[in-house]
Design a protein around this motif. Sequence first.
Motif, PDB file in Angstrom:
ATOM      1  N   TYR A 194      70.891  26.922  78.224  1.00 58.44           N
ATOM      2  CA  TYR A 194      71.813  26.817  77.095  1.00 58.44           C
ATOM      3  C   TYR A 194      73.050  27.672  77.317  1.00 58.44           C
ATOM      4  N   ALA A 195      72.865  28.844  77.931  1.00 58.38           N
ATOM      5  CA  ALA A 195      74.017  29.708  78.192  1.00 58.38           C
ATOM      6  C   ALA A 195      74.987  29.055  79.170  1.00 58.38           C
ATOM      7  N   ARG A 196      74.456  28.303  80.122  1.00 57.35           N
ATOM      8  CA  ARG A 196      75.310  27.651  81.117  1.00 57.35           C
ATOM      9  C   ARG A 196      75.913  26.345  80.610  1.00 57.35           C
ATOM     10  N   CYS A 197      75.103  25.555  79.895  1.00 60.14           N
ATOM     11  CA  CYS A 197      75.518  24.198  79.543  1.00 60.14           C
ATOM     12  C   CYS A 197      76.326  24.119  78.256  1.00 60.14           C
ATOM     13  N   LEU A 198      76.141  25.046  77.350  1.00 59.73           N
ATOM     14  CA  LEU A 198      76.766  24.943  76.033  1.00 59.73           C
ATOM     15  C   LEU A 198      77.929  25.909  75.874  1.00 59.73           C
ATOM     16  N   ARG A 199      78.672  26.072  76.946  1.00 58.48           N
ATOM     17  CA  ARG A 199      79.868  26.926  76.886  1.00 58.48           C
ATOM     18  C   ARG A 199      81.085  26.032  76.645  1.00 58.48           C
ATOM     19  N   LEU A 200      81.710  26.206  75.482  1.00 59.66           N
ATOM     20  CA  LEU A 200      82.871  25.406  75.109  1.00 59.66           C
ATOM     21  C   LEU A 200      84.075  26.322  74.939  1.00 59.66           C
ATOM     22  N   PRO A 201      84.985  26.331  75.910  1.00 61.53           N
ATOM     23  CA  PRO A 201      86.187  27.173  75.769  1.00 61.53           C
ATOM     24  C   PRO A 201      87.026  26.738  74.573  1.00 61.53           C
ATOM     25  N   LYS A 261      92.170  18.355  83.652  1.00 62.19           N
ATOM     26  CA  LYS A 261      92.190  19.669  84.282  1.00 62.19           C
ATOM     27  C   LYS A 261      91.210  20.622  83.606  1.00 62.19           C
ATOM     28  N   ARG A 262      91.182  20.621  82.290  1.00 58.97           N
ATOM     29  CA  ARG A 262      90.269  21.485  81.545  1.00 58.97           C
ATOM     30  C   ARG A 262      88.816  21.106  81.803  1.00 58.97           C
ATOM     31  N   LEU A 263      88.541  19.819  81.898  1.00 57.22           N
ATOM     32  CA  LEU A 263      87.173  19.368  82.134  1.00 57.22           C
ATOM     33  C   LEU A 263      86.698  19.748  83.530  1.00 57.22           C
ATOM     34  N   ASN A 264      87.585  19.677  84.498  1.00 53.41           N
ATOM     35  CA  ASN A 264      87.215  20.058  85.867  1.00 53.41           C
ATOM     36  C   ASN A 264      86.868  21.539  85.968  1.00 53.41           C
ATOM     37  N   GLU A 265      87.473  22.352  85.116  1.00 56.75           N
ATOM     38  CA  GLU A 265      87.191  23.787  85.138  1.00 56.75           C
ATOM     39  C   GLU A 265      85.784  24.113  84.616  1.00 56.75           C
ATOM     40  N   LEU A 266      85.199  23.224  83.826  1.00 59.47           N
ATOM     41  CA  LEU A 266      83.886  23.478  83.251  1.00 59.47           C
ATOM     42  C   LEU A 266      82.765  23.303  84.264  1.00 59.47           C
ATOM     43  N   GLY A 267      82.951  22.413  85.217  1.00 59.62           N
ATOM     44  CA  GLY A 267      81.886  22.167  86.186  1.00 59.62           C
ATOM     45  C   GLY A 267      80.987  21.023  85.742  1.00 59.62           C
ATOM     46  N   PRO A 268      80.192  20.484  86.662  1.00 62.68           N
ATOM     47  CA  PRO A 268      79.373  19.294  86.363  1.00 62.68           C
ATOM     48  C   PRO A 268      78.165  19.561  85.477  1.00 62.68           C
ATOM     49  N   ARG A 269      77.745  20.826  85.325  1.00 61.07           N
ATOM     50  CA  ARG A 269      76.547  21.121  84.538  1.00 61.07           C
ATOM     51  C   ARG A 269      76.846  21.364  83.069  1.00 61.07           C
ATOM     52  N   ASN A 270      78.096  21.525  82.725  1.00 61.91           N
ATOM     53  CA  ASN A 270      78.443  21.798  81.341  1.00 61.91           C
ATOM     54  C   ASN A 270      78.241  20.542  80.494  1.00 61.91           C
ATOM     55  N   ALA A 271      77.507  20.663  79.397  1.00 61.87           N
ATOM     56  CA  ALA A 271      77.190  19.505  78.566  1.00 61.87           C
ATOM     57  C   ALA A 271      78.444  18.927  77.914  1.00 61.87           C
ATOM     58  N   TYR A 272      79.334  19.770  77.437  1.00 59.33           N
ATOM     59  CA  TYR A 272      80.563  19.282  76.824  1.00 59.33           C
ATOM     60  C   TYR A 272      81.440  18.585  77.856  1.00 59.33           C
ATOM     61  N   GLY A 273      81.497  19.166  79.054  1.00 60.12           N
ATOM     62  CA  GLY A 273      82.294  18.551  80.109  1.00 60.12           C
ATOM     63  C   GLY A 273      81.770  17.182  80.488  1.00 60.12           C
ATOM     64  N   ARG A 274      80.444  17.051  80.628  1.00 57.61           N
ATOM     65  CA  ARG A 274      79.843  15.762  80.961  1.00 57.61           C
ATOM     66  C   ARG A 274      80.146  14.719  79.900  1.00 57.61           C
ATOM     67  N   PHE A 275      80.010  15.110  78.643  1.00 62.76           N
ATOM     68  CA  PHE A 275      80.203  14.165  77.546  1.00 62.76           C
ATOM     69  C   PHE A 275      81.661  13.711  77.448  1.00 62.76           C
ATOM     70  N   LEU A 276      82.568  14.667  77.453  1.00 61.70           N
ATOM     71  CA  LEU A 276      83.982  14.313  77.314  1.00 61.70           C
ATOM     72  C   LEU A 276      84.506  13.593  78.541  1.00 61.70           C
ATOM     73  N   GLN A 277      83.938  13.902  79.718  1.00 61.24           N
ATOM     74  CA  GLN A 277      84.390  13.239  80.942  1.00 61.24           C
ATOM     75  C   GLN A 277      84.071  11.750  80.911  1.00 61.24           C
ATOM     76  N   VAL A 278      82.920  11.391  80.358  1.00 64.12           N
ATOM     77  CA  VAL A 278      82.560   9.976  80.241  1.00 64.12           C
ATOM     78  C   VAL A 278      83.574   9.236  79.382  1.00 64.12           C
ATOM     79  N   ILE A 279      83.990   9.845  78.293  1.00 62.99           N
ATOM     80  CA  ILE A 279      84.983   9.202  77.424  1.00 62.99           C
ATOM     81  C   ILE A 279      86.317   9.086  78.146  1.00 62.99           C
ATOM     82  N   ALA A 280      86.716  10.152  78.820  1.00 63.94           N
ATOM     83  CA  ALA A 280      88.005  10.118  79.518  1.00 63.94           C
ATOM     84  C   ALA A 280      88.009   9.092  80.642  1.00 63.94           C
TER      85      ALA A 280
END
Length: 223
Positions: free
Chosen positions: A39-46, A65-84
């Motif tokens: 949870y500490a790794r995946c649920l980090r939302l800047p 650019k912001r999504l790439n900074e989160l990395g592939p394991r971030n849950a928010y990054g994965r979710f928003l990347q699919v939409i983008a």
Amino acid sequence: MQELYVAWNAIKFGGAMVYPLLALGVLAIAIIIDRGVLYARCLRLPSTLADLVETFGFSWIELEKRLNELGPRNAYGRFLQVIADNRNKPAWWVESRASDEAGRIEKTLARGLWVLETVVTAAPLLGLLGTITGMMQSFNVIGASTLVAPTQVTAGVAQALIATALGLLIAVLALFAFNLFSRMQSQALDTMERLGSRLVDHIRLDQEGGEAAPIPRPAAVAR
């Protein structure tokens, strides 16, 4: 070290039920550590990413650019990347892909929580079973002879109390952890839904205005 030795000797008076209870406790602690790290790794939302998505008329390139900074394991990054990645598709298609990704993320976050839920139920029951066996031991001593050794009676009572206390302690620890992780998971999914709705609204605006240009991939941006 001496305190641990004394504590272990006290716990051993709980009888046979102490060992399955300790096994449940170790299992619960392992799940708590594993989920806590995940949870500490995946649920980090800047806050910068959240503010960007909330901004009307943001740049998709900046979002990438912001999504790439989160990395592939971030849950928010994965979710928003699919939409983008699917922003040139119809809105219903984007929402379907986002819903599928949210389901996969929820499954990842919930993995192992059923173990904590089981420990919450099983630990007090095992403690109660230890209580019953301890009291039966005391009653057997009392009924075996008219001359009762007080130490034998109190040993059974001590076994009953230790097993009960240990079972409740493990159950309370697992319960607090389960509720905490469930709450964090629920809040994360609510935040994803809110941010996803913002992106889908932005996609609709772009498509109505004829501005649905492809997003440059990271390699293309680097060049």
